[in-house]
Design a protein around this motif. Structure first.
Motif, PDB file in Angstrom:
ATOM      1  N   VAL A 139       0.853  -1.188   0.000  1.00  0.00           N
ATOM      2  CA  VAL A 139       0.000   0.000   0.000  1.00  0.00           C
ATOM      3  C   VAL A 139       0.890   1.239   0.000  1.00  0.00           C
ATOM      4  CG1 VAL A 139      -1.953  -1.086   1.173  1.00  0.00           C
ATOM      5  CG2 VAL A 139      -0.142  -0.020   2.523  1.00  0.00           C
ATOM      6  N   PRO A 140       0.443   2.341  -0.626  1.00  0.00           N
ATOM      7  CA  PRO A 140       1.206   3.595  -0.564  1.00  0.00           C
ATOM      8  C   PRO A 140       1.053   4.248   0.813  1.00  0.00           C
ATOM      9  CG  PRO A 140      -0.801   3.905  -1.833  1.00  0.00           C
ATOM     10  CD  PRO A 140      -0.720   2.445  -1.526  1.00  0.00           C
ATOM     11  N   THR A 141       2.135   4.780   1.334  1.00  0.00           N
ATOM     12  CA  THR A 141       2.118   5.398   2.660  1.00  0.00           C
ATOM     13  C   THR A 141       2.444   6.882   2.639  1.00  0.00           C
ATOM     14  OG1 THR A 141       4.439   4.782   3.019  1.00  0.00           O
ATOM     15  CG2 THR A 141       2.738   3.241   3.781  1.00  0.00           C
ATOM     16  N   ARG A 142       3.143   7.363   1.603  1.00  0.00           N
ATOM     17  CA  ARG A 142       3.522   8.776   1.575  1.00  0.00           C
ATOM     18  C   ARG A 142       3.793   9.202   0.141  1.00  0.00           C
ATOM     19  NH1 ARG A 142       8.493  11.694   2.558  1.00  0.00           N
ATOM     20  NH2 ARG A 142       9.588   9.720   2.875  1.00  0.00           N
TER      21      ARG A 142
ATOM     22  N   ILE B  33       6.308   7.636  -4.732  1.00  0.00           N
ATOM     23  CA  ILE B  33       5.313   6.951  -3.909  1.00  0.00           C
ATOM     24  C   ILE B  33       6.047   5.971  -2.999  1.00  0.00           C
ATOM     25  CG2 ILE B  33       3.170   5.635  -3.926  1.00  0.00           C
ATOM     26  CD1 ILE B  33       2.939   6.341  -6.909  1.00  0.00           C
ATOM     27  N   HIS B  34       5.984   6.217  -1.691  1.00  0.00           N
ATOM     28  CA  HIS B  34       6.613   5.318  -0.728  1.00  0.00           C
ATOM     29  C   HIS B  34       5.634   4.205  -0.369  1.00  0.00           C
ATOM     30  CE1 HIS B  34      10.132   7.953   0.145  1.00  0.00           C
ATOM     31  NE2 HIS B  34       9.286   8.886  -0.299  1.00  0.00           N
ATOM     32  N   LEU B  35       6.117   2.947  -0.394  1.00  0.00           N
ATOM     33  CA  LEU B  35       5.272   1.775  -0.201  1.00  0.00           C
ATOM     34  C   LEU B  35       5.668   1.032   1.072  1.00  0.00           C
ATOM     35  CD1 LEU B  35       5.359   0.486  -3.869  1.00  0.00           C
ATOM     36  CD2 LEU B  35       3.504   1.736  -2.796  1.00  0.00           C
ATOM     37  N   ALA B  36       4.687   0.345   1.673  1.00  0.00           N
ATOM     38  CA  ALA B  36       4.928  -0.489   2.846  1.00  0.00           C
ATOM     39  C   ALA B  36       4.002  -1.691   2.772  1.00  0.00           C
ATOM     40  CB  ALA B  36       4.707   0.292   4.140  1.00  0.00           C
ATOM     41  N   VAL B  37       4.261  -2.687   3.631  1.00  0.00           N
ATOM     42  CA  VAL B  37       3.462  -3.909   3.680  1.00  0.00           C
ATOM     43  C   VAL B  37       2.337  -3.710   4.698  1.00  0.00           C
ATOM     44  CG1 VAL B  37       3.469  -6.375   4.153  1.00  0.00           C
ATOM     45  CG2 VAL B  37       5.439  -5.306   3.047  1.00  0.00           C
TER      46      VAL B  37
ATOM     47  N   GLU C 213      -7.309   6.685   0.382  1.00  0.00           N
ATOM     48  CA  GLU C 213      -6.318   7.140  -0.589  1.00  0.00           C
ATOM     49  C   GLU C 213      -5.476   8.287  -0.030  1.00  0.00           C
ATOM     50  OE1 GLU C 213     -10.209   9.285  -1.633  1.00  0.00           O
ATOM     51  OE2 GLU C 213      -9.582   7.277  -1.039  1.00  0.00           O
ATOM     52  N   LEU C 214      -4.216   8.339  -0.467  1.00  0.00           N
ATOM     53  CA  LEU C 214      -3.340   9.456  -0.130  1.00  0.00           C
ATOM     54  C   LEU C 214      -3.651  10.628  -1.051  1.00  0.00           C
ATOM     55  CD1 LEU C 214       0.124   7.670   0.290  1.00  0.00           C
ATOM     56  CD2 LEU C 214      -1.494   8.274   2.067  1.00  0.00           C
TER      57      LEU C 214
END
Length: 666
Positions: free
Chosen positions: A28-31, A54-58, A150-151
């Motif tokens: 998922v995008p986080t920032r 787009i910064h991503l994380a689990v 959504e961001l």
């Protein structure tokens, strides 16, 4: 981390859809992070571009092994295979900058064995989105399917004036320069271009909620000055200018975001509607930084009391019908819209379809996780527990109200797992009398009778005194002393005078608008009269109201009942209901008779103190008093009023008052 971009110019990929539960670990995008870069075709031929990271994380967890696998049994081959596979995600990147929009679909994958839940896995950089100089861009990012909110990111791009590299952008060389200047109530848009240059100019409302709305567009030639009236200003009004050349750069500015006049115009244009059976809608040209709440309006005036459930605390969505979280509707339920903890709008329009306000008792039920419940009744002093020993109506009738609730005689308005609201009718309790009440009434009558015997003349005058409500615009401390002197002198006559100077505590608690409504209703119901004291500031407020067509002019101070009263006073004059209910007056030396707006001359307007006999004769009850007594009363009022008027005329500005002079500065 690998990426495969899929781009499209359509809008089909820009639909986020509903949030769904993650089947396991997902990306998922986080920032969101942006960077302005130049896309150059030659050294002096570049375009401004927005690079987005787009910064991503689990998000989510692997399913834990069950049964014997926890104790060293054989591992599930499918689970092992999924952990050795790749986490994949389709990330949508939406970019909007008036008048263009783009959507990008990125397919991202990362080895599942290398990541942990909640861990950042890196970032994806899209290089890049072309945008107009000076534009406001909005960027959204989410996954398909969507696992979380959504961001979003909003950024204002610099124009040619703010770019150090403008020499590398050819379109900046011939760009029309736009300046905004103010001249009194007018705003001038000055475009400094050569005489033969052709350019386009567009004014539009840049709305956060919903599409951008064009308002005005022209193709012009040479230097131009466009004039806007201050009533046309809104915080979301933006200006875009560009040369009429192929692929020219458009410069956009929104210069009125912080303009107080623009924000006043926005609230004046806003309209709150309640839509039967359970809908509501707020219409406005721009998005509003506001919150909406439900409240309970008891009959007899007083502030509307906030209720649970509160409406969603996020910014109010304008120009869209919304549903209220109610099981049933009630004429006492209202919607309030507030901004920065200040009440702006309130409507109870269900009165038209459900009848007038009811004298019902609102019960608030609270439940704990063990299904134990408590009940309290909403009263002006707060929520009174039923069966308590408080000296309120709800406490005295607590047992009866509880019985009504248990027997199904109350209407349920709202309910969730922990709370509920009930409206219980009080009609059958209206005529009940208690022995203590009868005793108090008898004692009260006895006291009145004794006062009548010992002070017959004074009591007779007081009981026959006509009610008078004085309304004025708070110019400065000197003018307030003058009004106080007039009010005190009128109190010596058989008149019951109400003025906001003597009701500061009620004004602060209720607010100017609610206080005026209550005083005006009581005065007119008792056959009294409303006295309008005109001053330069009051005349300016009346003319602004008539010119703008606003429903409620913005109050000029925390105790300014005159500004709050215009929403009711002026409609009475416009609809011909003023004669017999209103009287006008102004003080000689402070205002000329011609300055009083013509609309108010449908009622008598007196010059004080020279026309005091006629003024007092209009205020008195029919048949009161004899001409000689009227002249004597006029003499007494003149003696009390003239020193305060002379002092104000000798010193028109009070050095110790921060509001020196009249309200409009003249």
């Amino acid at each position: 981390l690998s990426v495969c971009p899929l781009c499209t110019d359509g809008d089909v990929l820009c639909l986020p859809g509903s949030i769904v539960s993650a089947p396991g670990p997902v990306l998922v995008p986080t920032r969101l992070q942006t960077e302005l870069v130049l896309r150059c075709y030659q050294e002096t031929d570049c375009d401004l571009c927005v690079r987005v990271a787009i910064h991503l994380a689990v998000h989510g967890h692997w399913e834990e092994p069950k049964g014997e696998e926890k104790f060293g049994g054989a591992a599930d081959p499918e689970l092992e295979e999924s952990r050795n596979a790749f986490l994949q995600a389709q990330v949508v990147l939406s970019f909007q900058a008036y008048p263009t929009a783009r959507c990008v679909l990125l397919e991202v994958q990362v080895p599942a064995a290398l990541v942990q839940p909640g861990q950042s896995v890196g970032s994806v950089v899209f290089d890049c989105f072309e945008a107009a100089l000076g534009a406001e861009v909005r960027i959204w990012s989410y996954t398909q399917p969507r696992y979380q909110k959504e961001l979003n990111l909003t950024q204002h791009l610099p124009d040619c004036k703010g770019l150090e590299v403008r020499d590398s952008i050819q379109s900046c060389w011939a760009l029309p320069w736009l300046n905004v200047s103010a001249d009194g109530d007018d705003v001038h848009l000055v475009l400094d271009v050569s005489e033969d240059q052709r350019f386009g100019l567009s004014l539009y409302w840049n709305q956060v909620q919903g599409p951008t709305k064009p308002w005005w567009h022209r193709n012009l030639t040479g230097p131009q000055t466009i004039t806007l009236n201050h009533t046309d200003l809104f915080p979301c009004l933006c200006i875009q200018v560009w040369p009429l050349e192929p692929d020219s750069v458009r410069t956009s500015i929104c210069p009125f975001r912080e303009d107080p006049r623009a924000h006043r115009n926005l609230w004046r244009a806003a309209r709150l509607q309640l839509l039967p059976p359970r809908g509501w809608r707020l219409d406005a040209p721009c998005s509003l930084p506001a919150e909406a709440t439900l409240c309970w309006q008891a009959p007899g005036g007083g502030p509307c009391q906030s209720l649970v459930p509160p409406l969603p605390p996020a910014n109010v969505t304008v120009n869209k019908a919304l549903e209220l979280p109610l099981l049933n509707v009630h004429p006492n339920l209202c919607v309030q819209v507030s901004s920065w903890e200040k009440l702006q709008l309130q409507e109870c329009l269900w009165v038209d379809s459900l009848g007038p306000l009811k004298d019902d008792m609102l019960l608030v039920e609270t439940r704990d996780p063990h299904n134990n419940r408590s009940l309290c009744a909403l009263e002006p002093s707060g929520c009174t527990p039923l069966l308590s020993r408080a000296s309120t109506r709800a406490a005295r009738l607590g047992a009866q109200l509880l019985q009504d609730l248990q027997s199904g005689q109350c209407l349920q308005l709202w309910d969730d797992d922990l709370r509920a609201l009930w409206a219980c009718s009080m009609d059958k309790y209206v005529h009940q009398r208690w022995a203590l009440v009868w005793l108090a009434c008898l004692l009260f009558v006895a006291v009145l009778f004794l006062l009548f015997l010992f002070r017959k003349d004074q009591v007779k005058a007081a009981t026959r005194g006509r009610a008078a409500l004085l309304l004025y615009s708070a110019e400065d401390s000197g003018f307030e002393r003058l009004v106080s002197a007039l009010a005190s002198a009128l109190c010596q006559l058989p008149l019951r005078v109400a003025v906001d100077l003597w009701s500061r505590r009620e004004l602060s608690a209720q607010g100017p608008l609610a206080w005026f409504h209550a005083q005006r209703r009581q005065t007119l119901q008792e056959g009294g009269v409303v006295v309008l004291l005109f001053s330069p500031g009051a005349v300016v407020l009346c003319r602004e109201w008539l010119q703008d067509g606003a429903s409620t002019p913005a109050p000029q101070g925390p105790h300014d009942a005159f500004a709050a009263s215009l929403s009711c006073v002026l409609p009475d004059f416009l609809q011909g209901r003023a004669p017999g209910r209103y009287v006008g007056a102004y003080f000689e030396g402070l205002l000329h008779s011609d300055a009083v707006p013509a609309l108010f001359r449908s009622v008598p307007v007196f010059s004080l103190p020279s026309q005091l006999p006629g003024f007092l004769g209009t205020l008195q009850e029919p048949g009161d008093p004899r001409p000689g007594l009227l002249r004597e009363r006029a003499r007494l009022v003149f003696q009390a009023l003239q020193p305060a008027l002379d002092q104000l005329l000798k010193a028109p500005g009070d050095p110790g008052d921060p509001e020196d002079g009249t309200r409009d500065g003249t």
